[in-house]
Design a protein around this motif. Structure first.
Motif, PDB file in Angstrom:
ATOM      1  N   PHE A   1       0.955  -1.185   0.045  1.00 15.08           N
ATOM      2  CA  PHE A   1       0.057  -0.042   0.120  1.00 15.08           C
ATOM      3  C   PHE A   1       0.737   1.160   0.091  1.00 15.08           C
ATOM      4  O   PHE A   1       2.093   1.178   0.196  1.00 15.08           O
ATOM      5  CB  PHE A   1      -1.045  -0.029   1.222  1.00 15.08           C
ATOM      6  N   VAL A   2       0.509   2.424  -0.272  1.00 15.32           N
ATOM      7  CA  VAL A   2       0.810   3.531  -0.131  1.00 15.32           C
ATOM      8  C   VAL A   2      -0.284   4.534   0.169  1.00 15.32           C
ATOM      9  O   VAL A   2      -1.286   4.691  -0.336  1.00 15.32           O
ATOM     10  CB  VAL A   2       1.853   3.938  -1.354  1.00 15.32           C
ATOM     11  N   ALA A   3       0.202   5.593   0.979  1.00 22.57           N
ATOM     12  CA  ALA A   3      -0.826   6.631   1.247  1.00 22.57           C
ATOM     13  C   ALA A   3      -0.042   8.154   0.921  1.00 22.57           C
ATOM     14  O   ALA A   3       0.827   8.436   1.489  1.00 22.57           O
ATOM     15  CB  ALA A   3      -1.275   6.619   2.806  1.00 22.57           C
ATOM     16  N   PHE A   4      -0.800   8.849  -0.027  1.00 20.06           N
ATOM     17  CA  PHE A   4      -0.190   9.995  -0.269  1.00 20.06           C
ATOM     18  C   PHE A   4      -1.101  11.271   0.478  1.00 20.06           C
ATOM     19  O   PHE A   4      -2.050  11.136   0.653  1.00 20.06           O
ATOM     20  CB  PHE A   4      -0.432  10.292  -1.825  1.00 20.06           C
ATOM     21  N   ARG A   5      -0.238  12.329   0.754  1.00 21.35           N
ATOM     22  CA  ARG A   5      -1.179  13.578   1.327  1.00 21.35           C
ATOM     23  C   ARG A   5      -0.636  14.760   0.649  1.00 21.35           C
ATOM     24  O   ARG A   5       0.479  14.852   0.237  1.00 21.35           O
ATOM     25  CB  ARG A   5      -0.757  13.814   2.785  1.00 21.35           C
ATOM     26  N   ARG A   6      -1.366  15.724   0.174  1.00 19.48           N
ATOM     27  CA  ARG A   6      -1.190  16.832  -0.517  1.00 19.48           C
ATOM     28  C   ARG A   6      -0.380  17.788   0.348  1.00 19.48           C
ATOM     29  O   ARG A   6      -0.628  17.847   1.615  1.00 19.48           O
ATOM     30  CB  ARG A   6      -2.474  17.399  -0.895  1.00 19.48           C
ATOM     31  N   GLY A   7       0.732  18.292  -0.170  1.00 18.66           N
ATOM     32  CA  GLY A   7       1.490  19.235   0.524  1.00 18.66           C
ATOM     33  C   GLY A   7       2.727  18.736   0.870  1.00 18.66           C
ATOM     34  O   GLY A   7       3.187  17.755   0.775  1.00 18.66           O
ATOM     35  N   GLU A   8       3.726  19.820   1.289  1.00 18.93           N
ATOM     36  CA  GLU A   8       5.156  19.143   1.271  1.00 18.93           C
ATOM     37  C   GLU A   8       4.921  18.640   2.946  1.00 18.93           C
ATOM     38  O   GLU A   8       4.313  18.639   3.742  1.00 18.93           O
ATOM     39  CB  GLU A   8       6.216  20.418   1.272  1.00 18.93           C
ATOM     40  N   ARG A   9       6.235  17.720   2.770  1.00 19.30           N
ATOM     41  CA  ARG A   9       6.528  16.959   4.114  1.00 19.30           C
ATOM     42  C   ARG A   9       7.042  17.990   5.094  1.00 19.30           C
ATOM     43  O   ARG A   9       7.832  18.873   5.039  1.00 19.30           O
ATOM     44  CB  ARG A   9       7.515  15.923   3.885  1.00 19.30           C
ATOM     45  N   PRO A  10       6.346  17.867   6.396  1.00 14.93           N
ATOM     46  CA  PRO A  10       6.611  18.797   7.335  1.00 14.93           C
ATOM     47  C   PRO A  10       8.225  18.597   7.826  1.00 14.93           C
ATOM     48  O   PRO A  10       8.788  17.504   7.874  1.00 14.93           O
ATOM     49  CB  PRO A  10       5.644  18.443   8.689  1.00 14.93           C
ATOM     50  N   ARG A  11       8.873  19.777   8.315  1.00 12.03           N
ATOM     51  CA  ARG A  11      10.284  19.637   8.488  1.00 12.03           C
ATOM     52  C   ARG A  11      10.257  19.441  10.141  1.00 12.03           C
ATOM     53  O   ARG A  11      10.162  20.386  10.897  1.00 12.03           O
ATOM     54  CB  ARG A  11      10.994  21.017   8.206  1.00 12.03           C
ATOM     55  N   GLU A  12      10.364  18.180  10.518  1.00 11.12           N
ATOM     56  CA  GLU A  12      10.349  18.003  11.950  1.00 11.12           C
ATOM     57  C   GLU A  12      11.617  17.535  12.419  1.00 11.12           C
ATOM     58  O   GLU A  12      12.455  17.083  11.781  1.00 11.12           O
ATOM     59  CB  GLU A  12       9.472  16.814  12.238  1.00 11.12           C
ATOM     60  N   ARG A  13      11.884  17.900  13.838  1.00 12.93           N
ATOM     61  CA  ARG A  13      13.041  17.323  14.238  1.00 12.93           C
ATOM     62  C   ARG A  13      13.468  15.985  14.347  1.00 12.93           C
ATOM     63  O   ARG A  13      12.141  15.338  14.850  1.00 12.93           O
ATOM     64  CB  ARG A  13      13.208  18.130  15.746  1.00 12.93           C
ATOM     65  N   TRP A  14      14.282  15.277  13.944  1.00 12.05           N
ATOM     66  CA  TRP A  14      14.766  13.909  14.163  1.00 12.05           C
ATOM     67  C   TRP A  14      14.472  13.420  15.501  1.00 12.05           C
ATOM     68  O   TRP A  14      15.152  14.054  16.430  1.00 12.05           O
ATOM     69  CB  TRP A  14      15.733  13.502  13.370  1.00 12.05           C
ATOM     70  N   PRO A  15      13.758  12.387  15.772  1.00 10.97           N
ATOM     71  CA  PRO A  15      13.864  11.809  17.171  1.00 10.97           C
ATOM     72  C   PRO A  15      15.041  11.599  17.895  1.00 10.97           C
ATOM     73  O   PRO A  15      15.169  11.751  19.431  1.00 10.97           O
ATOM     74  CB  PRO A  15      13.057  10.375  17.084  1.00 10.97           C
ATOM     75  N   LEU A  16      15.924  11.192  17.353  1.00 10.30           N
ATOM     76  CA  LEU A  16      17.247  10.787  18.149  1.00 10.30           C
ATOM     77  C   LEU A  16      18.517  11.953  17.807  1.00 10.30           C
ATOM     78  O   LEU A  16      19.426  11.666  18.432  1.00 10.30           O
ATOM     79  CB  LEU A  16      17.914   9.468  17.366  1.00 10.30           C
ATOM     80  N   ASP A  17      18.054  13.196  17.478  1.00 11.15           N
ATOM     81  CA  ASP A  17      18.845  14.293  17.540  1.00 11.15           C
ATOM     82  C   ASP A  17      19.269  14.544  18.742  1.00 11.15           C
ATOM     83  O   ASP A  17      18.545  14.859  19.841  1.00 11.15           O
ATOM     84  CB  ASP A  17      18.262  15.485  16.852  1.00 11.15           C
ATOM     85  N   GLY A  18      20.685  14.560  19.043  1.00 11.38           N
ATOM     86  CA  GLY A  18      21.293  15.398  20.324  1.00 11.38           C
ATOM     87  C   GLY A  18      21.270  14.059  21.333  1.00 11.38           C
ATOM     88  O   GLY A  18      21.300  14.465  22.328  1.00 11.38           O
ATOM     89  N   MET A  19      20.709  13.146  21.020  1.00 15.57           N
ATOM     90  CA  MET A  19      20.607  11.933  22.083  1.00 15.57           C
ATOM     91  C   MET A  19      21.768  11.048  21.923  1.00 15.57           C
ATOM     92  O   MET A  19      22.720  10.719  21.187  1.00 15.57           O
ATOM     93  CB  MET A  19      19.442  11.114  21.813  1.00 15.57           C
ATOM     94  N   LYS A  20      22.471  10.783  23.162  1.00 17.37           N
ATOM     95  CA  LYS A  20      23.783   9.810  23.341  1.00 17.37           C
ATOM     96  C   LYS A  20      23.449   8.521  24.353  1.00 17.37           C
ATOM     97  O   LYS A  20      22.740   8.617  25.146  1.00 17.37           O
ATOM     98  CB  LYS A  20      24.835  10.642  23.998  1.00 17.37           C
TER      99      LYS A  20
END
Length: 400
Positions: A247-266
């Motif tokens: 399957f595939v699900a499309f949505r109109r509009g550009e992909r949101p620019r979100e912070r990646w979940p592991l950014d800054g994590m050690k």
């Protein structure tokens, strides 16, 4: 009639699984107007009603088979509080009956129908018509076979290419036009598309020309009727079957620019975690230990009169606590639509103290390019991600 109900049940479960998968990524999405192309007996409608029971207001069904329409109408006669439902023989009939300003739908679904169209050009024409009727989300579902996955991949590539071309034209016209009124009209022009599920990016599919194909598996419990129809003389029939789908699900509009979940994590290694432990936590209170051992040696009262029944339920506090902990983790790290969440393709392999998995992920922050990576997690190097990988399943999201 029983065979028809079996087919309806299978299509219902697949559509329900797909709708729930992208509904979790879109918590605020509540479609009011829905189009089901190739509706058959209306299985997608029941799945949508299960996921969004209060938001549905109008449902348009497109099904060329009159017998399928009659079967679907008979199934919809009993329930109450149903939304407004209209059936059409084709997209052309729908466009004639509805004015141009009201043709757009919040959600458009085409489930197990494109594979019945023999020509690639005809499939592209149908998908373009469905995309023109889509205001927000378009979902395509096909069997999880090499052919079905290829159809999904082709339609995915075409819609992404079509919207990229529209965006380039929009940028070119925007740079040439200096008139403010014209610029306002261009702003209202719908352009851009991103994939809600399963792909974490809008780049070329990494599985193309790799000998593998993107699909997912759902285990279904076989009913008595299914066992009667599908039983084999040589081998006993299992009580379940694993059905594959793409399957595939499309949505109109550009992909949101979100912070990646592991950014800054050690993440600490196992040795580093042991080194950080508080020595006081390792001390043993021997008085409490002796008291607990003495209580354990006391013979409990015999309960010979008690009879165990199959309906008796055994509550496990550890399981409940684990579920609560997992629920808390899901609430603290929501899976947004940013490119930082990959998708686990195929089943993870657990060998000893390591877990190996194949993940489709985005390698650019804007989600414009993706890759297919083989990841291995060990308990000694990264116990946190190793524990998370042990709980992961085929089709789950994976953070980056």
């Amino acid at each position: 009639m029983r065979l028809l109900l079996m087919l309806l049940l299978e299509c219902l479960l697949f559509t329900l699984l797909v709708t729930e998968s992208f509904a979790r990524r879109l918590p605020g999405f509540s479609p009011a107007k829905v189009l089901d192309f190739g509706a058959g007996t209306g299985s997608a409608f029941w799945a949508l009603r299960e996921v969004w029971p209060r938001s549905l207001e109008k449902v348009n069904l497109v099904e060329p088979s009159q017998s399928m329409q009659r079967a679907g109408q008979s199934l919809m006669q009993g329930p109450k509080d149903l939304p407004l439902i209209h059936s059409y023989n084709s997209i052309q009939a729908l466009n004639k009956d509805i004015s141009k300003s009201e043709r757009e739908h919040d959600l458009v679904i085409a489930s197990y129908v494109l594979g019945e169209v023999p020509s690639l050009q005809d499939r592209i024409t149908i998908v373009r018509q469905l995309w023109d009727l889509t205001r927000d989300v378009l979902v395509l579902v096909e069997p999880g076979t090499p052919q079905g996955s290829s159809i999904i991949s082709q339609m995915r590539s075409h819609i992404l290419w079509m919207e990229k071309r529209k965006s380039r034209k929009y940028e070119a016209r925007k740079s040439k036009d200096t008139n403010k009124e014209t610029s306002k009209d261009l702003v209202t022009l719908r352009s851009g598309v991103h994939i809600v599920a399963p792909c974490p990016h809008e780049g070329r599919c990494p599985l193309e020309n790799s000998g593998k194909y993107c699909h997912f598996v759902q285990r279904l419990q076989r009913t008595t009727s299914q066992r009667a129809y599908k039983r084999s003389k040589s081998e006993p029939l299992r009580g379940f079957e694993d059905e594959k789908f793409s399957f595939v699900a499309f949505r109109r509009g550009e992909r949101p620019r979100e912070r990646w979940p592991l950014d800054g994590m050690k993440f600490d290694t196992l040795k580093e975690q042991h080194a950080k432990r508080n020595p006081e936590d390792l001390e043993i209170d021997y008085e409490d230990l002796l008291r607990l051992q003495a209580e354990a040696e006391v013979e409990p009262c015999k309960k010979e009169d008690l009879v165990n029944y199959e309906s008796d339920e055994v509550q496990d506090d550890t399981v409940d606590s684990d579920k609560d902990q997992e629920k808390g983790e899901e609430e603290t790290i929501p899976a947004d639509l940013g490119g930082g969440w990959g998708r686990i393709i195929f089943s993870p392999v657990r060998r000893g103290r390591q877990v190996a998995m194949d993940v489709c992920r985005s390698i650019k922050r804007d989600g414009s390019e993706g890759s297919f990576q083989h990841l291995v997690f060990t308990r000694s190097k990264n116990p946190t991600l190793h524990r998370l990988a042990k709980k992961s399943l085929w089709g789950d999201l994976w953070p980056f």
